[in-house]
Design a protein around this motif. Sequence first.
Motif, PDB file in Angstrom:
ATOM      1  N   THR A 116     102.526  84.058   5.516  1.00  0.00           N
ATOM      2  CA  THR A 116     101.666  82.884   5.464  1.00  0.00           C
ATOM      3  C   THR A 116     101.034  82.801   4.076  1.00  0.00           C
ATOM      4  N   GLN A 117     100.069  81.908   3.900  1.00  0.00           N
ATOM      5  CA  GLN A 117      99.479  81.709   2.574  1.00  0.00           C
ATOM      6  C   GLN A 117      97.978  81.533   2.692  1.00  0.00           C
ATOM      7  N   GLY A 118      97.269  81.976   1.670  1.00  0.00           N
ATOM      8  CA  GLY A 118      95.844  81.674   1.589  1.00  0.00           C
ATOM      9  C   GLY A 118      94.958  82.874   1.820  1.00  0.00           C
ATOM     10  N   LEU A 119      93.733  82.748   1.342  1.00  0.00           N
ATOM     11  CA  LEU A 119      92.780  83.844   1.472  1.00  0.00           C
ATOM     12  C   LEU A 119      92.307  83.975   2.920  1.00  0.00           C
ATOM     13  N   ILE A 120      91.951  85.193   3.278  1.00  0.00           N
ATOM     14  CA  ILE A 120      91.431  85.438   4.614  1.00  0.00           C
ATOM     15  C   ILE A 120      89.949  85.816   4.513  1.00  0.00           C
ATOM     16  N   ASP A 121      89.316  85.953   5.665  1.00  0.00           N
ATOM     17  CA  ASP A 121      87.897  86.314   5.716  1.00  0.00           C
ATOM     18  C   ASP A 121      87.732  87.798   5.425  1.00  0.00           C
ATOM     19  N   VAL A 122      86.902  88.124   4.450  1.00  0.00           N
ATOM     20  CA  VAL A 122      86.675  89.548   4.147  1.00  0.00           C
ATOM     21  C   VAL A 122      85.276  89.999   4.606  1.00  0.00           C
ATOM     22  N   SER A 123      84.555  89.103   5.260  1.00  0.00           N
ATOM     23  CA  SER A 123      83.125  89.353   5.499  1.00  0.00           C
ATOM     24  C   SER A 123      82.838  90.362   6.622  1.00  0.00           C
ATOM     25  N   LYS A 124      83.760  90.526   7.541  1.00  0.00           N
ATOM     26  CA  LYS A 124      83.562  91.376   8.731  1.00  0.00           C
ATOM     27  C   LYS A 124      82.392  90.887   9.601  1.00  0.00           C
ATOM     28  N   SER A 125      81.992  89.646   9.441  1.00  0.00           N
ATOM     29  CA  SER A 125      80.912  89.113  10.290  1.00  0.00           C
ATOM     30  C   SER A 125      81.436  87.885  11.038  1.00  0.00           C
TER      31      SER A 125
END
Length: 258
Positions: free
Chosen positions: A66-75
């Motif tokens: 797939t493409q694109g940034l993911i959530d890195v926040s863990k919240s």
Amino acid sequence: MKHKKPLLIGNWKNQITSITGAEKLFTTISKKLIPFKNLETIICPPMIYVGLLGKSVISRNVVLGTQGLIDVSKSVQTGLITREMVFNSRARYIIIGHSEERARGITDNEIRENALCILQQPLIPIICIGETSRDKNHLYFEVIQNQLAILFKKFGVEYMSRIVIAYEPVWAIGSNAKRTCTPDECKIMIAFIRKTLLDLKYDIKLVQSIPIVFGGSVDVDNAQSYITTGGADGLLVGRASLDAKTFISIANKINQVK
Ligand code: PGA
């Protein structure tokens, strides 16, 4: 040591606008590529289609990405997608740091953070780098050097051994491309990327094993040359991945590379 098989990566961007269209394109390509044993194909639709297409994975030769940034926040977050969601939808690769993403303001630091987050899951980030223009004084080498330094300085050997780097000169991408990159230009830059990684103190065997693919106006006619002359370990294909027939012809050319 070269990556075992050339990678052929299809980057659909946001160009397939219906679920039916996505399913048709993915299954047609997957079926046709079953006999192609000399390459690994990775199809990267937008995240919204991944869950559905995960059910249509029929062959080991064609892997879902797939493409694109993911959530890195863990919240808890509204509107974001996590690495677990991507993995559980059967995608195995994610294109991040594409120049179109960078043009929206995404920085090398954010791309690095995203890559490190993705690598916590059995997922492989396809990390894009590339200069926006070429100047007579060759300052574009410095652009690449700076990108690599921010992305990969003290990144960790165990992580470096699980990434794909995509060299995509921005001036050669898309329908507004100035011109195509020549295979020789590609070869020089790939050598420069490996040299820069050595300068960042990675071991030569590791550096040689990292797949570096080329992207930017790849089509049926030039595809082979970036691998044979250009020294690329594969291709990242945009427009030409949107038409099953064209993409299969490219795969056929790559499958024949000795
Ligand atoms: P293009 O796109 O093949 O249409 O030039 C490549 C890319 O942006 O990844």
